[in-house]
Design a protein around this motif. Structure first.
Motif, PDB file in Angstrom:
ATOM      1  N   HIS A 122       0.822  -1.199   0.000  1.00  0.00           N
ATOM      2  CA  HIS A 122       0.000   0.000   0.000  1.00  0.00           C
ATOM      3  C   HIS A 122       0.863   1.258   0.000  1.00  0.00           C
ATOM      4  CE1 HIS A 122      -3.696  -2.215   0.467  1.00  0.00           C
ATOM      5  NE2 HIS A 122      -3.170  -2.895   1.463  1.00  0.00           N
ATOM      6  N   GLY A 123       0.329   2.338  -0.561  1.00  0.00           N
ATOM      7  CA  GLY A 123       1.099   3.547  -0.764  1.00  0.00           C
ATOM      8  C   GLY A 123       0.957   4.576   0.336  1.00  0.00           C
ATOM      9  N   ILE A 124       1.874   5.557   0.278  1.00  0.00           N
ATOM     10  CA  ILE A 124       1.869   6.704   1.183  1.00  0.00           C
ATOM     11  C   ILE A 124       1.807   7.967   0.331  1.00  0.00           C
ATOM     12  CG2 ILE A 124       3.217   8.043   2.853  1.00  0.00           C
ATOM     13  CD1 ILE A 124       4.406   5.439   3.865  1.00  0.00           C
ATOM     14  N   LEU A 125       0.923   8.876   0.694  1.00  0.00           N
ATOM     15  CA  LEU A 125       0.840  10.180   0.034  1.00  0.00           C
ATOM     16  C   LEU A 125       1.481  11.222   0.938  1.00  0.00           C
ATOM     17  CD1 LEU A 125      -0.175  12.187  -2.132  1.00  0.00           C
ATOM     18  CD2 LEU A 125      -2.342  12.297  -0.854  1.00  0.00           C
ATOM     19  N   ILE A 126       2.506  11.897   0.423  1.00  0.00           N
ATOM     20  CA  ILE A 126       3.141  13.005   1.140  1.00  0.00           C
ATOM     21  C   ILE A 126       2.623  14.310   0.540  1.00  0.00           C
ATOM     22  CG2 ILE A 126       5.313  14.190   1.657  1.00  0.00           C
ATOM     23  CD1 ILE A 126       6.716  11.488   1.490  1.00  0.00           C
ATOM     24  N   ILE A 127       2.035  15.150   1.381  1.00  0.00           N
ATOM     25  CA  ILE A 127       1.557  16.471   0.960  1.00  0.00           C
ATOM     26  C   ILE A 127       2.429  17.508   1.662  1.00  0.00           C
ATOM     27  CG2 ILE A 127      -0.420  18.038   0.878  1.00  0.00           C
ATOM     28  CD1 ILE A 127      -2.213  15.541   1.284  1.00  0.00           C
ATOM     29  N   TYR A 128       2.962  18.449   0.897  1.00  0.00           N
ATOM     30  CA  TYR A 128       3.869  19.413   1.523  1.00  0.00           C
ATOM     31  C   TYR A 128       3.449  20.852   1.232  1.00  0.00           C
ATOM     32  CZ  TYR A 128       6.028  19.954  -3.113  1.00  0.00           C
ATOM     33  OH  TYR A 128       6.246  20.198  -4.446  1.00  0.00           O
ATOM     34  N   HIS A 149       5.467   2.482  -2.929  1.00  0.00           N
ATOM     35  CA  HIS A 149       4.611   3.403  -3.682  1.00  0.00           C
ATOM     36  C   HIS A 149       4.441   4.703  -2.898  1.00  0.00           C
ATOM     37  CE1 HIS A 149       3.562   0.223  -6.494  1.00  0.00           C
ATOM     38  NE2 HIS A 149       3.337  -0.552  -5.464  1.00  0.00           N
ATOM     39  N   VAL A 150       5.379   5.638  -3.088  1.00  0.00           N
ATOM     40  CA  VAL A 150       5.306   6.948  -2.454  1.00  0.00           C
ATOM     41  C   VAL A 150       4.901   7.977  -3.513  1.00  0.00           C
ATOM     42  CG1 VAL A 150       6.549   8.743  -1.195  1.00  0.00           C
ATOM     43  CG2 VAL A 150       7.096   6.343  -0.791  1.00  0.00           C
ATOM     44  N   THR A 151       3.916   8.800  -3.174  1.00  0.00           N
ATOM     45  CA  THR A 151       3.511   9.907  -4.042  1.00  0.00           C
ATOM     46  C   THR A 151       3.756  11.205  -3.293  1.00  0.00           C
ATOM     47  OG1 THR A 151       1.782   8.537  -5.048  1.00  0.00           O
ATOM     48  CG2 THR A 151       1.628  10.913  -5.383  1.00  0.00           C
ATOM     49  N   VAL A 152       4.414  12.164  -3.931  1.00  0.00           N
ATOM     50  CA  VAL A 152       4.730  13.444  -3.295  1.00  0.00           C
ATOM     51  C   VAL A 152       4.027  14.555  -4.062  1.00  0.00           C
ATOM     52  CG1 VAL A 152       6.568  14.994  -2.533  1.00  0.00           C
ATOM     53  CG2 VAL A 152       6.970  12.513  -2.608  1.00  0.00           C
ATOM     54  N   LYS A 153       3.181  15.325  -3.383  1.00  0.00           N
ATOM     55  CA  LYS A 153       2.404  16.378  -4.039  1.00  0.00           C
ATOM     56  C   LYS A 153       2.448  17.661  -3.203  1.00  0.00           C
ATOM     57  CE  LYS A 153       0.340  14.653  -7.779  1.00  0.00           C
ATOM     58  NZ  LYS A 153      -1.111  14.628  -7.922  1.00  0.00           N
ATOM     59  N   GLU A 200      -2.556   3.985   2.090  1.00  0.00           N
ATOM     60  CA  GLU A 200      -2.666   3.448   3.444  1.00  0.00           C
ATOM     61  C   GLU A 200      -2.446   4.540   4.486  1.00  0.00           C
ATOM     62  OE1 GLU A 200      -3.525   0.219   5.920  1.00  0.00           O
ATOM     63  OE2 GLU A 200      -3.591   0.383   3.739  1.00  0.00           O
ATOM     64  N   ARG A 201      -1.628   5.558   4.123  1.00  0.00           N
ATOM     65  CA  ARG A 201      -1.317   6.640   5.057  1.00  0.00           C
ATOM     66  C   ARG A 201      -1.147   7.953   4.285  1.00  0.00           C
ATOM     67  NH1 ARG A 201       2.111   2.360   7.066  1.00  0.00           N
ATOM     68  NH2 ARG A 201       1.504   1.742   9.182  1.00  0.00           N
ATOM     69  N   VAL A 202      -1.398   9.044   4.992  1.00  0.00           N
ATOM     70  CA  VAL A 202      -1.110  10.380   4.481  1.00  0.00           C
ATOM     71  C   VAL A 202      -0.155  11.049   5.460  1.00  0.00           C
ATOM     72  CG1 VAL A 202      -2.035  12.697   4.135  1.00  0.00           C
ATOM     73  CG2 VAL A 202      -3.226  10.733   3.165  1.00  0.00           C
ATOM     74  N   ILE A 203       0.909  11.650   4.905  1.00  0.00           N
ATOM     75  CA  ILE A 203       1.828  12.458   5.711  1.00  0.00           C
ATOM     76  C   ILE A 203       1.709  13.898   5.218  1.00  0.00           C
ATOM     77  CG2 ILE A 203       4.207  12.870   6.407  1.00  0.00           C
ATOM     78  CD1 ILE A 203       4.836   9.972   5.822  1.00  0.00           C
TER      79      ILE A 203
END
Length: 576
Positions: A33-39, A63-67, A81-84
């Motif tokens: 499962h992936g992690i979405l990083i929002i900055y 599966h890391v997505t950075v937005k 699976e998680r949001v940072i």
């Protein structure tokens, strides 16, 4: 060094031989499962702190997505699976973003500013920023001392439990890491690069992952055609006798900056023989650039995939060309105009990088050396460079450049990781440093970093050693590394790796064997190496013409002899 007459002498012999290898198999990769990083940053760009967070997150998922905050849509949260959320600067978040994160039903980890705007951290107030040297975990009785100060944001107003606190001068306890009743976690830090070990440990705790064992690795660094094969063999043999698999960071070409001459591995048969022997003794070869030089720098000293003098990405297809100093984005009316301006320079960088990586892999393969990963010279490369490298290698060794604005921001996390910035490559980080013989205490830095990794528990403790130092420091270095408890040595051959070009495919399936499918041969590499100027090309054409006339002369001579014998035979027969 001028070996052209000798090379010409061996040309005909080389034409008679070629080397081919055995087909390889494909490599499977871990999926989860992936992690979405929002900055949120001042300019909306991925800062070095954002990229450090990417490196940390890539340990927990492939599966890391950075937005950036303004670009997030509902589809970005699907399947995550998680949001940072990381707020490096203070800003009022859009209603759309707040709604999306607030509606996320799984774990949210918030770091830095602006988290109080999200419903998972409703009521959060950041009272003050402090620099502290002692912190206390809720699971321990005593405070832990920090070697470097930690800039923390004090937390209040949340329901749940304080995970970490510090004390002010009046003895009052202040929380800065908090776990809510819904198991969401807030971390009151904004400097993720300088405090990466502390942040990594807190993220690991938030995700509920146990520390596990520490992975050790040791590289024999900067091996070029000018390396001393005796010292190299001595170091590799020592590691083999201690049952330690090791990494051979090989540079296929030595460049002399004064004369411009190049020395290839093929010109050093004794060194090649030593490298093959070490490969069979447990050494894993990695590509450490092609020349480890740029423009007129010496191999091992210069950069190769970054223009260090101008401190910018590569702008030309030939390293000898004068650099084009890139303009800044603020010089253009909009982002589109800036990207259009960069297109030809990016194309040049791509052509340059592909040529270098292709030659490096194929040169090594032609000599019976099978690279399993890549190490960028001086750890410097643009993100486009990493994207290109990912099409040739499945893994990268060492540290990575955390900014496209300057090479002076290289760093790494403490884990094996597969971050978004590496476009599918797995990073085996170098965290301990190297033996610096010029220092009063050559192993001092490694001792300090080893102690940090002992305290960290788990992760990777990677170091490198220059074989030209001989055996003076190597035994002590290994002893230092092996004092890390619950540790094991990395053997790249026993991991799943893929290295490929149009002519080469190298695979490892994790069982310790290397499978190779190669269409490269010694003839191709010989002519590829030794045709480097119009004069040399003319000499080769002349040599070919001379060789043709020699062949024709020999053939005609043999024909005349055969005809003469035939005539003599007929005359004798006619005489009875």
């Amino acid at each position: 060094m001028n070996c052209k007459p000798i090379r010409l002498l061996y040309a005909t012999v080389l034409i008679l031989s070629a080397v081919f290898y055995v087909p390889g198999s494909a490599q499977a990769k871990r999926e989860n499962h992936g992690i979405l990083i929002i900055y949120t940053t001042i300019d909306g760009k991925k800062s070095s702190h954002v990229k450090m967070l990417d490196l940390l997150a890539g340990h927990f998922t492939s599966h890391v997505t950075v937005k950036k905050d303004a670009d997030v849509t509902s589809s970005d949260l699907e399947g995550k699976e998680r949001v940072i959320y990381f707020g490096q600067t203070k800003r009022k978040l859009s209603k759309e973003l707040v709604s999306l994160i607030s509606g996320f039903q799984k774990q949210v980890v918030a770091i830095g500013f602006n988290a109080g705007q999200i419903s998972q951290f409703s009521g959060l107030s950041l009272t003050r920023k402090e620099n502290v040297y002692q912190v206390r975990s809720s699971t321990e009785k005593n405070e832990a001392s920090l070697e470097t100060g930690l800039d923390v944001l004090d937390v209040s107003g949340l329901k749940g439990k304080a995970l970490y606190t510090h004390k002010s001068n009046d003895g009052t306890s202040h929380p800065f890491i908090w776990k809510t009743e819904q198991s969401n976690v807030y971390i009151g830090l904004t400097n993720l690069q300088n405090n990466y070990l502390f942040v990594a440990k807190r993220v690991r705790e938030a995700f509920g992952e146990p520390a596990g064992s520490t992975l050790l690795y040791l590289r024999l660094e900067d091996i070029s055609p000018m390396s001393d094969e005796k010292l190299l063999l001595e170091a590799g043999t020592y590691l083999h006798k201690r049952h330690i698999p090791f990494i051979l960071a090989v540079i296929p070409v030595y460049l002399n900056p004064k004369t411009g001459d190049k020395v290839y591995l093929a010109d050093k048969p004794k060194l090649v023989k030593t490298l093959r022997k070490l490969q069979n003794m447990g050494g894993s070869v990695v590509v450490h650039g092609y020349t480890h030089a740029y423009r007129y720098s010496e191999t091992g000293e210069g950069f190769e995939f970054w223009d260090a003098e101008a401190d910018q990405p590569i702008t030309s297809q030939n390293a000898e060309d004068s650099p084009s100093i890139l303009q800044k984005e603020q010089d253009f009316p909009n982002e589109t105009a800036y990207h259009n301006y960069l297109k030809p320079f990016r194309k040049n960088e791509e052509t340059y990088t592909r040529k270098k990586l292709t030659h490096a892999i194929e040169d090594l393969t032609a000599e019976g050396l099978y690279p399993l990963a890549f190490e960028a010279p001086h750890y410097t490369m643009s993100e486009q460079g990493y994207q290109i490298a990912s099409q040739y290698f499945s893994s990268i060794i060492g540290q990575v450049q955390l900014s496209d604005a300057t090479w002076k921001t290289s760093g790494t996390g403490p884990f094996v990781t597969k971050p978004a910035m590496l476009h599918g490559m797995t990073l085996y980080p170098e965290t301990l440093g190297y033996v610096d013989a010029s220092d009063q205490n050559p192993l001092g830095s490694i001792e300090e970093h080893t102690s940090q990794m002992i305290d960290f528990e788990g992760g990777v403790a990677g170091a490198f050693y220059h074989p030209y130092l001989g055996m003076t420091y190597l035994p002590e270095l290994v002893d230092q590394m092996e004092r890390i408890p619950n540790s094991r040595w990395l053997d790249l051959k026993k991991t799943k790796q893929t290295v490929k070009t149009d002519k080469v495919e190298i695979h490892t399936n994790g069982n310790g064997t290397i499978q190779v499918n190669s269409k490269v041969n010694a003839v191709e590499k010989f002519f590829d190496h030794h045709q480097q100027s119009p004069l040399e090309k003319a000499l080769w054409i002349l040599s070919a013409v001379v060789l043709l006339f020699v062949v024709m002369f020999v053939s005609y001579t043999l024909y005349l002899r055969a005809t003469l014998k035939k005539r003599i035979f007929k005359e004798r027969k006619s005489r009875g």
